[in-house]
Design a protein around this motif. Structure first.
Motif, mmCIF file in Angstrom:
data_model
loop_
_atom_site.group_PDB
_atom_site.id
_atom_site.type_symbol
_atom_site.label_atom_id
_atom_site.label_comp_id
_atom_site.label_asym_id
_atom_site.label_seq_id
_atom_site.Cartn_x
_atom_site.Cartn_y
_atom_site.Cartn_z
ATOM 1 N N ALA A 82 -1.663 0.535 -1.120
ATOM 2 C CA ALA A 82 -1.718 0.275 -2.222
ATOM 3 C C ALA A 82 -1.253 -1.575 -2.067
ATOM 4 C CB ALA A 82 -1.882 0.813 -3.279
ATOM 5 N N LEU A 83 0.017 -1.825 -1.251
ATOM 6 C CA LEU A 83 0.987 -3.085 -1.980
ATOM 7 C C LEU A 83 0.152 -4.510 -1.201
ATOM 8 C CD1 LEU A 83 4.238 -1.730 -2.039
ATOM 9 C CD2 LEU A 83 2.290 -2.077 -3.975
ATOM 10 N N ASP A 84 0.407 -6.057 -1.669
ATOM 11 C CA ASP A 84 -0.249 -7.265 -1.143
ATOM 12 C C ASP A 84 1.472 -7.357 0.123
ATOM 13 O OD1 ASP A 84 2.173 -8.991 -1.581
ATOM 14 O OD2 ASP A 84 1.005 -8.506 -3.728
ATOM 15 N N LYS A 85 0.678 -7.682 1.943
ATOM 16 C CA LYS A 85 1.705 -8.180 2.866
ATOM 17 C C LYS A 85 2.434 -8.054 1.885
ATOM 18 C CE LYS A 85 1.450 -10.806 6.472
ATOM 19 N NZ LYS A 85 1.627 -9.266 7.346
ATOM 20 N N LYS A 86 2.842 -9.807 1.726
ATOM 21 C CA LYS A 86 3.896 -9.636 0.598
ATOM 22 C C LYS A 86 4.788 -8.946 0.469
ATOM 23 C CE LYS A 86 6.672 -14.429 0.048
ATOM 24 N NZ LYS A 86 6.524 -15.461 -1.006
ATOM 25 N N LEU A 87 4.641 -8.560 -0.603
ATOM 26 C CA LEU A 87 4.664 -6.970 -1.396
ATOM 27 C C LEU A 87 5.446 -5.710 -0.451
ATOM 28 C CD1 LEU A 87 6.408 -5.843 -3.635
ATOM 29 C CD2 LEU A 87 4.377 -5.397 -4.824
ATOM 30 N N ARG A 88 4.293 -5.330 1.019
ATOM 31 C CA ARG A 88 5.067 -4.559 1.265
ATOM 32 C C ARG A 88 5.646 -4.786 2.373
ATOM 33 N NH1 ARG A 88 -0.096 -4.508 2.257
ATOM 34 N NH2 ARG A 88 0.195 -5.043 4.474
ATOM 35 N N GLU A 89 6.194 -5.687 2.797
ATOM 36 C CA GLU A 89 6.912 -6.292 3.957
ATOM 37 C C GLU A 89 8.175 -6.007 3.667
ATOM 38 O OE1 GLU A 89 6.500 -10.123 4.720
ATOM 39 O OE2 GLU A 89 4.655 -9.622 6.717
ATOM 40 N N ALA A 90 8.175 -6.505 2.179
ATOM 41 C CA ALA A 90 9.612 -6.658 1.151
ATOM 42 C C ALA A 90 10.082 -5.020 0.439
ATOM 43 C CB ALA A 90 10.132 -7.335 -0.246
ATOM 44 N N THR A 91 9.084 -4.145 0.150
ATOM 45 C CA THR A 91 8.741 -3.016 0.252
ATOM 46 C C THR A 91 9.857 -1.666 1.710
ATOM 47 O OG1 THR A 91 7.619 -2.951 -1.542
ATOM 48 C CG2 THR A 91 8.568 -0.849 -1.121
ATOM 49 N N GLN A 92 9.396 -2.131 2.788
ATOM 50 C CA GLN A 92 9.540 -1.806 3.890
ATOM 51 C C GLN A 92 11.316 -1.448 3.891
ATOM 52 O OE1 GLN A 92 7.245 -3.486 6.629
ATOM 53 N NE2 GLN A 92 5.485 -3.108 6.179
ATOM 54 N N PHE A 93 11.876 -2.748 4.185
ATOM 55 C CA PHE A 93 13.039 -2.775 3.970
ATOM 56 C C PHE A 93 13.859 -2.004 2.556
ATOM 57 C CE2 PHE A 93 11.547 -6.418 6.328
ATOM 58 C CZ PHE A 93 12.659 -6.334 7.727
ATOM 59 N N GLU A 94 13.630 -1.872 1.978
ATOM 60 C CA GLU A 94 14.460 -1.415 0.442
ATOM 61 C C GLU A 94 14.342 -0.107 0.669
ATOM 62 O OE1 GLU A 94 11.525 -2.029 -3.050
ATOM 63 O OE2 GLU A 94 12.651 -4.442 -2.858
ATOM 64 N N ILE A 95 12.690 0.889 2.031
ATOM 65 C CA ILE A 95 12.871 1.863 1.845
ATOM 66 C C ILE A 95 13.863 2.477 2.755
ATOM 67 C CG2 ILE A 95 11.198 4.054 3.243
ATOM 68 C CD1 ILE A 95 8.956 2.527 1.480
ATOM 69 N N MET A 96 14.240 0.999 3.875
ATOM 70 C CA MET A 96 14.665 1.573 4.814
ATOM 71 C C MET A 96 16.313 2.041 3.774
ATOM 72 S SD MET A 96 13.107 -1.487 7.976
ATOM 73 C CE MET A 96 14.766 -1.641 8.826
#
Length: 381
Positions: free
Chosen positions: A183-197
């Protein structure tokens, strides 16, 4: 949270250790809905502390497999073990798992704090421990200052972190995530990937993620299981899946690829020579594949592994010619669509190392495409 990969992330490889015991064992699991086979004889081992992704298109069976791990569906046949325990007949609330749904499923009338603490209160955890655990997890996902807000007062990325905090606060041994960033836009999705990691690395919890997004799976995962029509067709690290796909379907699904059909002319221990009318020439690969002369194969060649130069050059192998029919400027790179003299269209990507690099090769220019002999992957099917 720092949006950078932990220095030691993805360095452990328990799947390569002979004595390692898998944390999740899926043994010959099939799930049918009437006559429809959603999951077809799947076997899979996932190890403690992994961030494992199930990757595939819509309807491939990945979410059904995740729901069987969570206990929301029972296998038609086969066995599922978590931490050595057979999960047959064990309801979702009694499993060492928690699931984060694609929709986040937050309670709209509750504050962030109340949403995160809800499961602990249901489990009758003492109030002091609830307060302490909620405070710690909100701090980890950087939502402490939003604790008193309700979901409608938050951004999409913040709601996603609330859902993640709520799933993590119960300290499950296994966290299941169904399209967590869809449900996230591309830029936020990319940042959140690293947060999850980073969160997964700090907590050491085993994560299993379902996603249709190849880039997301490549970024997040220790390993990826590629699913197609209810089966897992390949399991490997992101690098293995990308660089060494085992079928045309996997090669085509992961990233972008050019596939050249041809027939083997020579197959020796140190090289393969393929005659490919599609490529308009011969393809030389610097290793053998032990296949019969004349066998039909496909050479899979990633766009970034092709060198592009203006004009007609002449080499006996791995050298084909064409005309530029399209250019897409993407900022950090340019994508070129080349119509080969054979009639086939291929993609080539080149980094824009200098400004206006896209103008160095223009529309309708004659070009020569070359590549190193170790770049193609030879596929038999």
């Amino acid at each position: 949270m720092a949006a950078e990969t932990p220095a030691h992330y993805h360095t452990n490889t328990p799947w390569n250790e002979p004595g390692a015991e898998p944390y999740i064992r899926v043994e010959n699991v099939t799930k049918k809905f009437g006559d429809f086979v959603a999951v077809n004889d799947v076997s899979l081992n996932v190890y403690r502390g992994e961030l494992f992704s199930l990757l595939g298109g819509s309807g491939c069976g990945k979410t059904t497999l995740l729901r069987m791990l969570a206990g929301f569906e029972e296998p038609t046949s086969g066995k599922i073990y978590i931490d050595g325990v057979d999960m047959a007949g064990i309801p979702p609330y009694a499993r060492p798992t928690n699931m984060m749904f694609q929709s986040y499923a937050l309670f709209p009338h509750m504050t962030v704090e109340a949403n995160v603490s809800f499961g602990l209160k249901q489990d009758k955890v003492p109030s002091a421990e609830i307060n302490n655990r909620v405070r710690q997890i909100l701090d980890m996902v950087q939502l402490t200052q939003f604790a008193k807000r309700k979901p409608h007062q938050l951004s999409g990325g913040q709601r996603q972190r609330v859902a993640l905090a709520r799933a993590l606060v119960k300290a499950p041994k296994l966290l299941l995530l169904d399209e967590p960033l869809g449900a996230l836009d591309k830029k936020l999705r990319e940042a959140t990937q690293f947060e999850i990691m980073n969160i997964q690395d700090k907590l050491g919890i085993t994560f299993m993620v379902v996603t249709h997004d190849q880039e997301e799976a490549m970024t997040l995962s220790t390993r990826i299981g590629v699913m197609n029509q209810g089966q897992i067709v390949q399991i490997g690290t992101p690098q293995e899946i990308y660089e060494y796909p085992n079928t045309k379907q996997v090669a085509d699904f992961i990233g972008s690829v050019n596939l050249f059909e041809g027939r083997i002319v020579e197959d020796e221990s140190d090289h393969v020579l393929i005659d490919s009318p599609e490529a308009g020439g011969r393809i030389y690969v610097d290793h053998g594949i032990s296949s019969a002369p004349g066998a039909k194969v496909w050479a899979a060649l990633r766009p970034e592994k092709i060198q592009l130069v203006k004009g007609d050059r002449g080499e006996p192998y791995n050298c084909i010619k064409g005309t530029v029919k399209g250019i897409a400027y993407m900022g950090n790179l340019s994508v070129y669509l080349i119509a080969l003299d054979s009639g086939k269209e291929v993609k080539v990507t080149m980094p824009n190392q200098v400004r206006a690099a896209e103008q160095m090769i223009g529309w309708d220019d004659r070009v020569t495409l070359t590549w190193h002999a170790n770049s193609p992957v030879i596929l038999l099917s």
